[in-house]
Design a protein around this motif. Structure first.
Motif, PDB file in Angstrom:
ATOM      1  N   LEU A 129       0.843  -1.192   0.000  1.00 13.39           N
ATOM      2  CA  LEU A 129       0.000   0.000   0.000  1.00 13.39           C
ATOM      3  C   LEU A 129       0.888   1.254   0.000  1.00 13.39           C
ATOM      4  N   ASN A 181      -5.913  -8.524   3.122  1.00 11.13           N
ATOM      5  CA  ASN A 181      -5.477  -7.824   1.916  1.00 11.13           C
ATOM      6  C   ASN A 181      -6.599  -6.897   1.447  1.00 11.13           C
ATOM      7  N   LYS A 182      -6.236  -5.902   0.672  1.00 15.41           N
ATOM      8  CA  LYS A 182      -7.212  -4.983   0.098  1.00 15.41           C
ATOM      9  C   LYS A 182      -7.188  -5.117  -1.419  1.00 15.41           C
ATOM     10  N   PRO A 183      -8.308  -4.830  -2.087  1.00  6.63           N
ATOM     11  CA  PRO A 183      -8.347  -4.970  -3.546  1.00  6.63           C
ATOM     12  C   PRO A 183      -7.234  -4.205  -4.247  1.00  6.63           C
ATOM     13  N   GLU A 184      -6.885  -3.018  -3.723  1.00  3.47           N
ATOM     14  CA  GLU A 184      -5.852  -2.233  -4.388  1.00  3.47           C
ATOM     15  C   GLU A 184      -4.479  -2.885  -4.290  1.00  3.47           C
ATOM     16  N   SER A 185      -4.286  -3.765  -3.298  1.00  3.38           N
ATOM     17  CA  SER A 185      -2.994  -4.433  -3.188  1.00  3.38           C
ATOM     18  C   SER A 185      -2.735  -5.340  -4.384  1.00  3.38           C
ATOM     19  N   ARG A 220      -4.104  -5.037  -7.305  1.00  2.00           N
ATOM     20  CA  ARG A 220      -3.924  -4.170  -8.469  1.00  2.00           C
ATOM     21  C   ARG A 220      -2.535  -3.537  -8.480  1.00  2.00           C
ATOM     22  N   ASN A 221      -2.048  -3.122  -7.306  1.00  2.86           N
ATOM     23  CA  ASN A 221      -0.725  -2.505  -7.249  1.00  2.86           C
ATOM     24  C   ASN A 221       0.360  -3.472  -7.708  1.00  2.86           C
ATOM     25  N   ASP A 244       0.008  -3.907 -11.527  1.00  2.00           N
ATOM     26  CA  ASP A 244       0.436  -2.725 -12.269  1.00  2.00           C
ATOM     27  C   ASP A 244       1.949  -2.545 -12.227  1.00  2.00           C
TER      28      ASP A 244
END
Length: 313
Positions: free
Chosen positions: A150, A188-192, A194-195, A198
Protein backbone atom coordinates in the motif's frame (compact mmCIF):
# COMPACT_ATOMS: atom_id res chain seq x y z
CA UNK A 1 27.69 -20.91 27.62
CA UNK A 2 26.81 -18.69 24.68
CA UNK A 3 28.40 -15.27 24.61
CA UNK A 4 25.95 -12.44 25.28
CA UNK A 5 25.24 -9.92 22.56
CA UNK A 6 23.81 -7.43 25.09
CA UNK A 7 22.47 -7.66 28.63
CA UNK A 8 21.13 -11.15 29.29
CA UNK A 9 20.61 -11.83 25.59
CA UNK A 10 22.78 -14.48 23.92
CA UNK A 11 24.11 -14.33 20.40
CA UNK A 12 21.69 -15.98 17.97
CA UNK A 13 22.25 -19.74 17.79
CA UNK A 14 25.55 -19.44 19.66
CA UNK A 15 27.12 -17.21 17.03
CA UNK A 16 30.38 -15.29 17.49
CA UNK A 17 29.87 -11.86 19.02
CA UNK A 18 30.88 -9.34 16.36
CA UNK A 19 29.80 -6.16 18.18
CA UNK A 20 32.62 -3.60 18.30
CA UNK A 21 34.98 -6.12 16.77
CA UNK A 22 36.45 -6.24 13.29
CA UNK A 23 35.95 -9.97 12.89
CA UNK A 24 33.79 -10.33 9.78
CA UNK A 25 36.62 -12.25 8.15
CA UNK A 26 36.12 -14.99 10.76
CA UNK A 27 32.53 -15.80 9.75
CA UNK A 28 30.53 -16.87 6.70
CA UNK A 29 27.10 -15.53 7.69
CA UNK A 30 26.05 -12.56 9.81
CA UNK A 31 22.90 -12.17 11.93
CA UNK A 32 21.67 -8.73 12.91
CA UNK A 33 18.52 -7.43 14.57
CA UNK A 34 16.24 -4.56 13.61
CA UNK A 35 14.18 -3.89 16.77
CA UNK A 36 11.78 -1.55 15.00
CA UNK A 37 8.03 -1.12 14.98
CA UNK A 38 6.62 1.79 13.06
CA UNK A 39 2.97 2.56 12.37
CA UNK A 40 0.67 0.03 14.03
CA UNK A 41 -1.90 -1.06 11.46
CA UNK A 42 -4.37 -3.01 13.60
CA UNK A 43 -5.58 -1.99 17.03
CA UNK A 44 -3.18 -2.77 19.84
CA UNK A 45 -1.46 -5.66 18.05
CA UNK A 46 2.02 -4.42 18.70
CA UNK A 47 5.43 -5.31 20.10
CA UNK A 48 7.44 -6.79 17.23
CA UNK A 49 10.36 -4.51 18.12
CA UNK A 50 11.03 -7.15 20.80
CA UNK A 51 11.35 -9.87 18.15
CA UNK A 52 15.15 -9.86 17.77
CA UNK A 53 15.73 -10.17 21.52
CA UNK A 54 13.24 -13.01 22.04
CA UNK A 55 14.35 -14.89 18.93
CA UNK A 56 17.91 -14.76 20.29
CA UNK A 57 16.78 -15.93 23.74
CA UNK A 58 14.78 -18.80 22.22
CA UNK A 59 17.67 -19.84 19.96
CA UNK A 60 19.70 -20.88 23.00
CA UNK A 61 17.96 -24.26 22.98
CA UNK A 62 19.19 -25.31 19.55
CA UNK A 63 22.19 -26.82 17.82
CA UNK A 64 22.73 -26.77 14.06
CA UNK A 65 22.06 -30.49 13.62
CA UNK A 66 19.15 -31.45 11.34
CA UNK A 67 18.80 -35.25 11.19
CA UNK A 68 15.86 -35.00 8.77
CA UNK A 69 18.08 -33.20 6.22
CA UNK A 70 20.58 -36.00 5.66
CA UNK A 71 22.04 -35.47 9.14
CA UNK A 72 23.60 -32.14 8.25
CA UNK A 73 25.21 -30.15 11.05
CA UNK A 74 24.94 -26.59 9.77
CA UNK A 75 27.72 -25.27 11.98
CA UNK A 76 30.24 -27.77 10.63
CA UNK A 77 29.95 -25.80 7.38
CA UNK A 78 28.97 -22.25 8.34
CA UNK A 79 30.62 -19.94 10.87
CA UNK A 80 27.88 -17.66 12.15
CA UNK A 81 28.41 -14.21 13.63
CA UNK A 82 25.96 -11.91 15.44
CA UNK A 83 26.69 -8.21 14.99
CA UNK A 84 23.93 -6.93 17.24
CA UNK A 85 21.10 -4.55 16.45
CA UNK A 86 20.58 -1.51 14.30
CA UNK A 87 20.51 1.56 16.56
CA UNK A 88 16.94 2.60 15.75
CA UNK A 89 15.41 5.90 16.83
CA UNK A 90 11.90 5.42 18.24
CA UNK A 91 9.33 7.68 16.56
CA UNK A 92 11.85 8.94 13.97
CA UNK A 93 10.94 6.83 10.98
CA UNK A 94 13.11 8.43 8.30
CA UNK A 95 16.20 8.49 10.52
CA UNK A 96 15.68 4.83 11.37
CA UNK A 97 15.26 3.85 7.72
CA UNK A 98 18.51 5.65 6.96
CA UNK A 99 20.27 3.90 9.84
CA UNK A 100 19.13 0.47 8.64
CA UNK A 101 20.55 1.18 5.18
CA UNK A 102 23.81 2.52 6.61
CA UNK A 103 24.13 -0.44 9.01
CA UNK A 104 23.66 -3.08 6.32
CA UNK A 105 25.75 -1.33 3.66
CA UNK A 106 29.18 -2.54 4.94
CA UNK A 107 27.69 -5.96 5.68
CA UNK A 108 26.63 -6.38 2.05
CA UNK A 109 30.08 -5.12 0.98
CA UNK A 110 31.65 -7.91 3.04
CA UNK A 111 30.05 -10.54 0.81
CA UNK A 112 28.71 -12.50 3.77
CA UNK A 113 25.31 -14.17 3.85
CA UNK A 114 23.05 -11.79 5.82
CA UNK A 115 20.18 -12.73 8.13
CA UNK A 116 17.98 -9.91 9.45
CA UNK A 117 15.68 -10.41 12.44
CA UNK A 118 12.73 -8.00 12.54
CA UNK A 119 11.02 -5.92 13.57
CA UNK A 120 8.09 -5.12 11.34
CA UNK A 121 8.11 -5.69 7.60
CA UNK A 122 8.91 -2.06 6.89
CA UNK A 123 12.58 -2.89 7.56
CA UNK A 124 12.86 -4.87 4.31
CA UNK A 125 12.86 -1.76 2.15
CA UNK A 126 16.00 -0.13 3.61
CA UNK A 127 17.79 -3.51 3.73
CA UNK A 128 17.17 -4.16 0.03
CA UNK A 129 17.89 -0.52 -0.80
CA UNK A 130 21.33 -1.02 0.73
CA UNK A 131 21.80 -4.14 -1.41
CA UNK A 132 20.95 -2.24 -4.59
CA UNK A 133 23.46 0.43 -3.52
CA UNK A 134 26.15 -2.19 -4.14
CA UNK A 135 25.26 -2.10 -7.83
CA UNK A 136 23.24 -5.31 -7.62
CA UNK A 137 20.13 -5.98 -9.69
CA UNK A 138 17.83 -7.72 -7.23
CA UNK A 139 14.95 -10.18 -7.37
CA UNK A 140 12.90 -10.87 -4.24
CA UNK A 141 10.96 -13.89 -3.04
CA UNK A 142 8.43 -12.47 -0.59
CA UNK A 143 6.67 -15.11 1.53
CA UNK A 144 3.72 -13.46 3.25
CA UNK A 145 -0.04 -13.58 3.72
CA UNK A 146 -0.18 -9.96 2.52
CA UNK A 147 1.23 -7.92 -0.34
CA UNK A 148 2.55 -5.12 1.92
CA UNK A 149 2.38 -2.77 -1.05
CA UNK A 150 0.00 0.00 0.00
CA UNK A 151 1.24 3.56 -0.61
CA UNK A 152 1.32 4.43 3.11
CA UNK A 153 -0.37 4.07 6.47
CA UNK A 154 -1.72 7.30 7.92
CA UNK A 155 0.93 9.25 6.04
CA UNK A 156 3.85 6.95 6.87
CA UNK A 157 5.32 5.66 3.58
CA UNK A 158 7.61 3.23 5.48
CA UNK A 159 4.91 1.42 7.45
CA UNK A 160 4.79 -2.37 7.59
CA UNK A 161 2.04 -2.36 4.95
CA UNK A 162 4.16 -0.41 2.44
CA UNK A 163 7.71 -1.77 1.88
CA UNK A 164 6.95 -3.33 -1.47
CA UNK A 165 5.40 -0.14 -2.82
CA UNK A 166 8.75 1.49 -2.04
CA UNK A 167 10.62 -1.42 -3.60
CA UNK A 168 8.56 -1.24 -6.80
CA UNK A 169 10.08 2.21 -7.26
CA UNK A 170 13.60 1.33 -6.11
CA UNK A 171 16.22 1.47 -8.85
CA UNK A 172 18.03 -1.85 -8.92
CA UNK A 173 14.96 -3.97 -8.08
CA UNK A 174 13.42 -5.77 -11.06
CA UNK A 175 9.69 -5.69 -10.41
CA UNK A 176 9.01 -8.69 -12.62
CA UNK A 177 11.36 -10.64 -10.35
CA UNK A 178 9.42 -9.75 -7.19
CA UNK A 179 7.43 -12.87 -6.30
CA UNK A 180 4.66 -12.35 -3.73
CA UNK A 181 4.11 -15.93 -2.57
CA UNK A 182 1.62 -17.36 -0.08
CA UNK A 183 -0.77 -14.42 -0.46
CA UNK A 184 -4.16 -15.07 1.12
CA UNK A 185 -6.95 -13.73 3.24
CA UNK A 186 -9.26 -10.75 3.64
CA UNK A 187 -6.72 -8.57 5.43
CA UNK A 188 -5.48 -7.82 1.92
CA UNK A 189 -7.21 -4.98 0.10
CA UNK A 190 -8.35 -4.97 -3.55
CA UNK A 191 -5.85 -2.23 -4.39
CA UNK A 192 -2.99 -4.43 -3.19
CA UNK A 193 -3.59 -6.97 -5.94
CA UNK A 194 -3.92 -4.17 -8.47
CA UNK A 195 -0.72 -2.51 -7.25
CA UNK A 196 1.23 -5.73 -7.70
CA UNK A 197 -0.20 -6.30 -11.15
CA UNK A 198 0.44 -2.73 -12.27
CA UNK A 199 4.03 -2.88 -11.04
CA UNK A 200 4.63 -6.12 -12.95
CA UNK A 201 5.20 -8.24 -9.81
CA UNK A 202 4.16 -11.91 -9.71
CA UNK A 203 1.46 -13.22 -7.35
CA UNK A 204 1.49 -16.83 -6.13
CA UNK A 205 -1.48 -17.35 -3.79
CA UNK A 206 -1.85 -19.90 -1.03
CA UNK A 207 -4.11 -21.92 -3.35
CA UNK A 208 -1.43 -21.89 -6.05
CA UNK A 209 0.94 -23.41 -3.50
CA UNK A 210 -1.59 -25.94 -2.22
CA UNK A 211 -2.55 -27.05 -5.72
CA UNK A 212 1.08 -27.62 -6.66
CA UNK A 213 1.78 -31.28 -5.96
CA UNK A 214 5.53 -30.95 -5.46
CA UNK A 215 6.69 -28.34 -2.92
CA UNK A 216 10.34 -28.79 -3.81
CA UNK A 217 9.63 -28.23 -7.49
CA UNK A 218 7.60 -25.17 -6.56
CA UNK A 219 10.51 -23.79 -4.52
CA UNK A 220 12.73 -24.18 -7.57
CA UNK A 221 10.10 -22.49 -9.75
CA UNK A 222 9.79 -19.52 -7.39
CA UNK A 223 13.55 -19.07 -7.49
CA UNK A 224 13.61 -19.40 -11.29
CA UNK A 225 11.08 -16.56 -11.59
CA UNK A 226 12.87 -14.36 -9.03
CA UNK A 227 16.31 -14.90 -10.56
CA UNK A 228 15.37 -13.92 -14.11
CA UNK A 229 17.52 -11.01 -15.38
CA UNK A 230 18.94 -10.13 -11.95
CA UNK A 231 22.27 -10.55 -10.16
CA UNK A 232 20.94 -11.99 -6.92
CA UNK A 233 17.80 -13.12 -5.10
CA UNK A 234 16.78 -11.93 -1.64
CA UNK A 235 14.34 -13.84 0.60
CA UNK A 236 11.91 -11.97 2.86
CA UNK A 237 9.62 -13.96 5.17
CA UNK A 238 6.76 -12.56 7.22
CA UNK A 239 5.69 -14.91 9.99
CA UNK A 240 2.05 -14.65 8.93
CA UNK A 241 2.62 -16.65 5.78
CA UNK A 242 2.16 -19.43 8.34
CA UNK A 243 -1.29 -20.38 9.55
CA UNK A 244 -1.92 -19.02 13.05
CA UNK A 245 -1.96 -22.60 14.32
CA UNK A 246 1.79 -22.62 13.62
CA UNK A 247 2.37 -18.95 14.42
CA UNK A 248 0.71 -17.87 17.67
CA UNK A 249 3.19 -15.00 18.00
CA UNK A 250 2.44 -13.53 14.61
CA UNK A 251 -0.39 -11.58 13.01
CA UNK A 252 -3.67 -13.50 13.11
CA UNK A 253 -4.19 -15.12 9.70
CA UNK A 254 -5.80 -18.48 8.99
CA UNK A 255 -5.45 -20.69 5.92
CA UNK A 256 -1.69 -20.22 5.86
CA UNK A 257 1.22 -22.57 5.33
CA UNK A 258 2.10 -25.32 7.78
CA UNK A 259 5.56 -25.27 9.31
CA UNK A 260 6.49 -28.24 7.09
CA UNK A 261 5.40 -26.41 3.96
CA UNK A 262 7.34 -23.26 4.83
CA UNK A 263 10.49 -25.14 5.83
CA UNK A 264 10.41 -27.23 2.66
CA UNK A 265 10.01 -24.15 0.46
CA UNK A 266 12.72 -22.06 2.09
CA UNK A 267 15.22 -24.92 2.08
CA UNK A 268 14.64 -25.55 -1.61
CA UNK A 269 14.79 -21.83 -2.45
CA UNK A 270 18.09 -21.45 -0.59
CA UNK A 271 19.52 -24.48 -2.41
CA UNK A 272 19.08 -22.54 -5.67
CA UNK A 273 21.06 -19.57 -4.32
CA UNK A 274 20.08 -16.47 -2.35
CA UNK A 275 22.22 -13.60 -1.09
CA UNK A 276 20.47 -13.10 2.25
CA UNK A 277 17.15 -13.06 4.05
CA UNK A 278 15.00 -11.50 6.75
CA UNK A 279 12.37 -12.94 9.08
CA UNK A 280 9.93 -10.38 10.44
CA UNK A 281 6.73 -9.81 12.44
CA UNK A 282 7.21 -11.87 15.59
CA UNK A 283 5.18 -10.38 18.48
CA UNK A 284 6.49 -11.95 21.70
CA UNK A 285 3.85 -10.64 24.10
CA UNK A 286 1.10 -12.28 22.03
CA UNK A 287 2.73 -15.68 22.53
CA UNK A 288 3.35 -16.77 26.15
CA UNK A 289 5.16 -19.94 25.05
CA UNK A 290 7.22 -18.08 22.38
CA UNK A 291 6.49 -20.77 19.79
CA UNK A 292 6.95 -18.31 16.91
CA UNK A 293 10.28 -17.06 18.23
CA UNK A 294 11.45 -20.65 18.65
CA UNK A 295 10.41 -21.58 15.11
CA UNK A 296 12.62 -18.79 13.73
CA UNK A 297 15.71 -20.82 14.64
CA UNK A 298 14.52 -23.79 12.61
CA UNK A 299 13.53 -21.61 9.64
CA UNK A 300 16.95 -19.96 9.56
CA UNK A 301 18.76 -23.28 9.98
CA UNK A 302 16.80 -24.72 7.03
CA UNK A 303 17.80 -21.71 4.94
CA UNK A 304 21.45 -22.09 5.96
CA UNK A 305 21.34 -25.82 5.18
CA UNK A 306 20.12 -24.97 1.69
CA UNK A 307 22.77 -22.25 1.36
CA UNK A 308 25.47 -24.81 2.23
CA UNK A 309 24.27 -27.17 -0.51
CA UNK A 310 24.24 -24.29 -3.00
CA UNK A 311 27.80 -23.29 -2.07
CA UNK A 312 29.02 -26.88 -2.38
CA UNK A 313 27.53 -27.46 -5.82
Amino acid sequence: MAEMIYGNTPCFLGAKNLVNKDRLDEVDAVVYGVPWEGAVTWGDYTGCELGPKVMRLSSGRYSGYLPELDHIDVFEHVKLGDIGDVDVVPADVEETMSRITNFTDPLWKSGKFLIGLGGDHGVTFPIVKSLTNQGKKVGIIHLDAHYDNLPSHEGDPYARCSPFMRLYDQEGVRNESIIHAGIHGPRNKPESGRNARDAGAVTVTINDIREHQDLKALGRKLHEMASKDVDCVYLSICSDVLDYAFNPGGPVDGNGLTSYELLTLVHEIAKQGIIGMDFVEVYPQQDPSQFSAHLSSTIILYVLAGHILNQNN
